[in-house]
Enzyme design. Structure first.
Site, mmCIF file in Angstrom:
data_model
loop_
_atom_site.group_PDB
_atom_site.id
_atom_site.type_symbol
_atom_site.label_atom_id
_atom_site.label_comp_id
_atom_site.label_asym_id
_atom_site.label_seq_id
_atom_site.Cartn_x
_atom_site.Cartn_y
_atom_site.Cartn_z
ATOM 1 N N PHE A 129 0.860 -1.175 0.000
ATOM 2 C CA PHE A 129 0.000 0.000 0.000
ATOM 3 C C PHE A 129 0.905 1.237 0.000
ATOM 4 C CE2 PHE A 129 -2.785 3.190 2.017
ATOM 5 C CZ PHE A 129 -3.786 3.170 1.073
ATOM 6 N N ASP A 198 3.601 -3.745 9.450
ATOM 7 C CA ASP A 198 2.351 -3.010 9.323
ATOM 8 C C ASP A 198 1.206 -4.030 9.387
ATOM 9 O OD1 ASP A 198 0.013 -1.850 8.254
ATOM 10 O OD2 ASP A 198 1.184 -0.340 7.189
ATOM 11 N N TYR A 223 -9.519 1.316 11.868
ATOM 12 C CA TYR A 223 -10.820 1.492 11.213
ATOM 13 C C TYR A 223 -11.157 0.377 10.236
ATOM 14 C CZ TYR A 223 -7.667 3.797 7.856
ATOM 15 O OH TYR A 223 -6.627 4.090 7.006
ATOM 16 N N LYS A 224 -10.252 -0.591 10.053
ATOM 17 C CA LYS A 224 -10.537 -1.718 9.151
ATOM 18 C C LYS A 224 -11.164 -2.849 9.972
ATOM 19 C CE LYS A 224 -7.070 -0.131 5.887
ATOM 20 N NZ LYS A 224 -5.657 -0.137 5.497
ATOM 21 N N ARG A 372 -11.999 -6.506 -5.162
ATOM 22 C CA ARG A 372 -11.534 -7.011 -3.868
ATOM 23 C C ARG A 372 -12.724 -7.187 -2.931
ATOM 24 N NH1 ARG A 372 -7.563 -3.574 0.097
ATOM 25 N NH2 ARG A 372 -9.425 -2.288 0.191
#
Ligand SMILES: *Cc1c(COP(=O)(O)O)cnc(C)c1O
Length: 413
Positions: A129, A198, A223-224, A372
Site C-alpha cells: 500500500f 504493518d 478502522y478496518k 476485492r
C-alpha cells in the site's frame, strides 16, 4: 474442487453451526446490503452511537475540561493500547493508540534509523500500500537513507549488512497474501537489522503474535477489521526491550516525561507514552474501544477458522458459477497464505464493482484491474457469500456492468 456448486441451503446450515453467529447482532448492517468491505472500513458497532453521544453530551457538554481527568481522556491512548495488545501478541505497555498509520510509521522509521546508525537501507515491498513506501521515502530523504523496493519473494535476499530495517505489511492489501512474519523477522535480525511490521490488514482479521515473532516495531490502523470508525486513530507498537532507547522525532508535549511541568526543554517519557505527540481526537479515539471490546470478546482462532471457510466458499462459488466470465484469482489459493480477503483480476473490474455496489454488494476496486472482497467473520454470513456470488452471476450474465455510468471513475474507489 467438487463439480457441483455449493447450495444456498448448505451455506445457511453453516451459519446455523457458526460459533461466532451472535456477533453479527452487535453491528448495524443496513437492510439490503452485503458488506464485503470491512477490510477498508469496518461496520459500525451498535454500541458506537451511544458511546459517541456520551463523550459529546456528557463528558464534553457537561463535564467540560474536567473530563481530561474524570473521564480518563488523558490516559485513553495508553488504555486503548493495552486493550489492543492481546489481539496482536503484544504486552501491556507496548502499544499506544494515536495519530494515523502513516504518521506512526514515520516516527518508527526515524527511530529505527537512530537505532542502527551507519546503516542506510530500508526494505519494503514495492507493491505495498503506497503510503508506507511514500513515508519511507520521506524519512530517507531527510536522513540520507536509501529505500529499497522489492517484491515478496526477494525480500529475504535483499536484507544485508547495510540494512537498518525491513518495513513489511503482514497481509498485502491487494492480493491478501500473508508475509511470513517469523521468518522475515529472524532473517532481518540475523543481519543485524530491525523488523517493522504493518498490521493494517491483519489486526482483527487473523491471530498476530508480535512478541512470539520477536518483532521490534509495528503499526496498524483501527478502522478496518477493528471497527473503530472512519479515520479512527491508529496504533503503534514498540517492543519492551526498545522502549528505553527508541526515540521518535515529533517531540511534542504529550510524549514528554512530565507534560504539565511545562518546562522549556523536551525530556522523553520513559515508556510508550513517548510515542505520543499532541492532543488526541477524543471522540474518535473513544470509539476505538467499542470495536476493540467486540474483537476481544471473539476468540481469534475461531475468527481465523471462519475467515478461511468464508474465503474458500467464495472462491469455490465464483470459480464454479462465473467460470465463463474471465475472473482470475489473484489471492493465494492456499488458505494458509491468504488473509481475510479475496481478490480477482478482471479487465472490466471497475464497472463490475460499480454494478455490484448498486445492487447492495459492497466490495471495492483496486487499480488497475482488481475487484476485492473482504470477509469479516464477526458479521459476514455464509449465506451472504452465496447471495453475493448470485448477484455477481446476474451482473455478468445480464451484462448489467456494461451500463455507461459504471465506466465513470469516482474519486474514492
Ligand atoms: C489502510 C492502510 C494504511 C492507512 O494509512 P493511513 O495513514 O491511516 O491513511 C497504511 N498502510 C497500509 C498497508 C494500509 O493497508
Amino acid at each position: 474442487m467438487r463439480p457441483d456448486a455449493i447450495t444456498r441451503e448448505e451455506c445457511v446450515a453453516l451459519d446455523r453451526r457458526d460459533p461466532l453467529a451472535e456477533f453479527r447482532d452487535a453491528f448495524v448492517i443496513p437492510e439490503g446490503v452485503i458488506y464485503l468491505d470491512g477490510n477498508s472500513l469496518g461496520a459500525m458497532a451498535k454500541a458506537a452511537p451511544a458511546r459517541a453521544a456520551r463523550v459529546v453530551e456528557h463528558e464534553w457538554g457537561s463535564d467540560l475540561i474536567r473530563s481530561w481527568n474524570n473521564a480518563g481522556w488523558f490516559e485513553l491512548p495508553l488504555e486503548l493500547g493495552d486493550k489492543l495488545a492481546p489481539l496482536i501478541g503484544a504486552d501491556a505497555g507496548e502499544v499506544v493508540v494515536t495519530d494515523t498509520t502513516s504518521v506512526n510509521l514515520f516516527k518508527l522509521l526515524w527511530a529505527a534509523a537512530d537505532m542502527r546508525p551507519g546503516r542506510r537501507k530500508i526494505i519494503l515491498e514495492g507493491s505495498n500500500f503506497p503510503t508506507d513506501n511514500y513515508v519511507a521515502q520521506g524519512v530517507a530523504a531527510a536522513r540520507g537513507l536509501e529505500v529499497v523496493l522489492v517484491e515478496r519473494d526477494a525480500i529475504a535476499d535483499a536484507i544485508d549488512e547495510d540494512t537498518l530495517a525491513i518495513s513489511i505489511t503482514h497481509v498485502h492489501y491487494k492480493t491478501g497474501h500473508i508475509n511470513d512474519m517469523a521468518a522475515l523477522t529472524a532473517r532481518a535480525h540475523a543481519a543485524g537489522a530491525l523488523a517493522i511490521w504493518d498490521l493494517c490488514h491483519s489486526a482483527g482479521a487473523l491471530p498476530v503474535d508480535l512478541n512470539g515473532c520477536n518483532v521490534d516495531l509495528a503499526v496498524g490502523c483501527t478502522y478496518k477489521y477493528l471497527n473503530g470508525g472512519p479515520g479512527s486513530p491508529a496504533f503503534l507498537f514498540v517492543a519492551k526491550r526498545h522502549l528505553a532507547t527508541a526515540r521518535q522525532p515529533i517531540t511534542g508535549w504529550w510524549g514528554h516525561a512530565d507534560p504539565f511541568a511545562l518546562t522549556p526543554g523536551y525530556a522523553p517519557a520513559p515508556d510508550i507514552r513517548h510515542f505520543l505527540t499532541g492532543t488526541q481526537p477524543i471522540v474518535s479515539l473513544s470509539l476505538v474501544g467499542v470495536g476493540a471490546d467486540l474483537m476481544r470478546a471473539a476468540d481469534m482462532t475461531r475468527v481465523r477458522t471462519k475467515s478461511i471457510a468464508l474465503t474458500e466458499t467464495f472462491i469455490a462459488l465464483v470459480e464454479q458459477r462465473c467460470a465463463a466470465h474471465g475472473f482470475t484469482l489473484v489471492s493465494p489459493r492456499d488458505a494458509n497464505e491468504r488473509g481475510s480477503q479475496v481478490s480477482f483480476a478482471h479487465p472490466h473490474g471497475y464497472a463490475i464493482m460499480r454494478a455490484l455496489i448498486d445492487r447492495g454488494v459492497i466490495g471495492d476496486f483496486r487499480a488497475p484491474d482488481i475487484v476485492r472482497f473482504g470477509f469479516t467473520p464477526l458479521y459476514v454470513r455464509f449465506a451472504d457469500v452465496w447471495d453475493a456470488v448470485d448477484v455477481l452471476v446476474d451482473v455478468m450474465e445480464s451484462g448489467a456492468w456494461r451500463d455507461a455510468r459504471y465506466a465513470e471513475r469516482e474519486a474514492v474507489t
